[in-house]
Design a protein around this motif. Sequence first.
Motif, PDB file in Angstrom:
ATOM      1  N   SER A 276       0.837  -1.202   0.000  1.00 53.31           N
ATOM      2  CA  SER A 276       0.000   0.000   0.000  1.00 53.31           C
ATOM      3  C   SER A 276       0.868   1.247   0.000  1.00 53.31           C
ATOM      4  O   SER A 276       0.590   2.212  -0.726  1.00 53.31           O
ATOM      5  N   THR A 370      -7.368   3.056  -8.675  1.00 51.38           N
ATOM      6  CA  THR A 370      -8.286   1.927  -8.530  1.00 51.38           C
ATOM      7  C   THR A 370      -7.641   0.821  -7.710  1.00 51.38           C
ATOM      8  O   THR A 370      -8.270   0.227  -6.824  1.00 51.38           O
ATOM      9  N   ASP A 373      -7.425   1.810  -4.130  1.00 44.80           N
ATOM     10  CA  ASP A 373      -8.753   1.680  -3.513  1.00 44.80           C
ATOM     11  C   ASP A 373      -9.072   0.224  -3.198  1.00 44.80           C
ATOM     12  O   ASP A 373      -9.654  -0.086  -2.151  1.00 44.80           O
ATOM     13  N   ILE A 374      -8.685  -0.682  -4.122  1.00 47.40           N
ATOM     14  CA  ILE A 374      -8.940  -2.113  -3.886  1.00 47.40           C
ATOM     15  C   ILE A 374      -8.152  -2.594  -2.670  1.00 47.40           C
ATOM     16  O   ILE A 374      -8.673  -3.328  -1.823  1.00 47.40           O
ATOM     17  N   ARG A 376      -7.149  -0.817  -0.183  1.00 48.52           N
ATOM     18  CA  ARG A 376      -7.777  -0.251   1.017  1.00 48.52           C
ATOM     19  C   ARG A 376      -9.036  -1.011   1.391  1.00 48.52           C
ATOM     20  O   ARG A 376      -9.296  -1.258   2.569  1.00 48.52           O
ATOM     21  N   GLU A 377      -9.811  -1.375   0.360  1.00 54.46           N
ATOM     22  CA  GLU A 377     -11.014  -2.156   0.642  1.00 54.46           C
ATOM     23  C   GLU A 377     -10.656  -3.507   1.242  1.00 54.46           C
ATOM     24  O   GLU A 377     -11.340  -3.990   2.151  1.00 54.46           O
ATOM     25  N   GLN A 378      -9.571  -4.106   0.738  1.00 56.04           N
ATOM     26  CA  GLN A 378      -9.143  -5.389   1.308  1.00 56.04           C
ATOM     27  C   GLN A 378      -8.690  -5.217   2.757  1.00 56.04           C
ATOM     28  O   GLN A 378      -8.966  -6.062   3.610  1.00 56.04           O
ATOM     29  N   GLN A 379      -7.975  -4.125   3.004  1.00 62.14           N
ATOM     30  CA  GLN A 379      -7.563  -3.866   4.383  1.00 62.14           C
ATOM     31  C   GLN A 379      -8.778  -3.622   5.281  1.00 62.14           C
ATOM     32  O   GLN A 379      -8.822  -4.099   6.421  1.00 62.14           O
ATOM     33  N   ASN A 380      -9.736  -2.901   4.752  1.00 67.77           N
ATOM     34  CA  ASN A 380     -10.963  -2.672   5.525  1.00 67.77           C
ATOM     35  C   ASN A 380     -11.706  -3.975   5.776  1.00 67.77           C
ATOM     36  O   ASN A 380     -12.278  -4.192   6.854  1.00 67.77           O
ATOM     37  N   LEU A 381     -11.720  -4.861   4.734  1.00 62.32           N
ATOM     38  CA  LEU A 381     -12.374  -6.156   4.904  1.00 62.32           C
ATOM     39  C   LEU A 381     -11.701  -6.977   5.984  1.00 62.32           C
ATOM     40  O   LEU A 381     -12.364  -7.597   6.829  1.00 62.32           O
TER      41      LEU A 381
END
Length: 468
Positions: A276, A370, A373-374, A376-381
């Motif tokens: 990241s 993009t 963002d993906i 970050r979304e994985q980290q958020n998941l």
Amino acid sequence: MRLLPADLPERAALAMEIHARPPEPLLAPGRASYIAVLVDADERERELAHLGRLCRQHAQLGPGADAVHWSGTLGTLRLKWERHGEFSSYTLLMPSAGPVPFAETAAGELPSGWLAGVPGLTVYAGHAELLSPAEGQELGDLLRQSFGDRTVVGSALGDGAGLVYSDFLIHADGFGRLLMIDQGFTPLVAGRMLQRLFEIEAYRMMALLAFPLARRLSPRLLAIERSLASLADSIAAGPTGPTGPAGQAEQGRHARLASSATPVTPVNQPGRARESAKDEQLLQELTRLAAEIESGLAASQFRFAACRAYAELVRTRIDELRERRLTGLQTIDEFMSRRFTPAVATCATVSRRMHDLSERVAQASHLLSTRVDIVREQQNLALLASMDRRAKLQLRLQQTVEGLSIAAIVYYMAGVVGYVAKGGRSLGLKLDVDLFVGLSVPLLALLAFNAVRRARRHASEQDLKEGH
């Protein structure tokens, strides 16, 4: 009675615009000088004042404050002044040419120092001689007297109505030279042809103002292209952590484990953070390149757009000459095609490269954004999965604590019942205290369980109400 609707406010001005800059007639033999001066907006008033002083010296009414062109007679001179978008032009005409071409010029008839005092920077200056065949000089002698040993370009104009010769060089006095020979010009056609020839040179110089800028930008554009190619390779290589092929398997395992009640430590979080950070650094570099390109575009696109417009005017004026070839000489069209057109093409290429680079950087930035963002979304998941596991653990712990709470409540309530039984026995009641306490324990446990369940249900209902 009015026959038409009310006029458009600009109707009269627009209708006269086509007649605004008529050519000045020139009769052979005659001579002319032309000066194009690049004038800044804050020098426009000085320019008008300078021209006005010359007009007053010859008892002429000068141009008005909003004028963009003016013509008048100043002694033996006919002066025509025009204001264009970026530059102003001065055309000086007078009858009769000297015995030696360019020995005397129309510009030399101006008051001493007036021309040097014109505000602005000289873009182009040229002298012209219009001769008639009746003067009887040999063409070779004329060309040698006019241009020396320089290479001459020449052609027949107006389908053979006249001849023109030039070396397209700046001579010792700072002026270029045009030699015209009348073979059937009318004074108006001669003036129109001369105006076109002068404008070709002025517009050519204005177009070429973009050429030094293009040459300065080219090395920097090459460096930006290399940097962008390197960044694109880094983006295409992809991260080696969770977003790579092995990482995708880990993410699937993460998703399965997220639904499990078993506590699981997040997988490869340090690697995810490193990738990241790498993507963020790439995105910052792309943003820097984008800012640099946009800065270059803002600083250069007006000049490049002006180059295209002036080059088109040069092409139009050359077409209007209706040239015919003279044996052994390049035409003006050929000369410009071999020397001027490549410079314009260079400017167009640099401009196009800048726009292409801007688009490519924007595309690369979009792709990388993009991917960031993906990630970050994985980290958020992963974070949400970890929070879900903690919540389930907390629920289990809470249930365990509730069970212990029920036991403690029953224990203390049984103690209270024991004290009550002992008190009753002291009053004379025949009670078996131990039996009485033992029989009360199941009832106390049921009461405590119901009380805890009711409290939990009430808390859940409160959470639902607050959620809505």
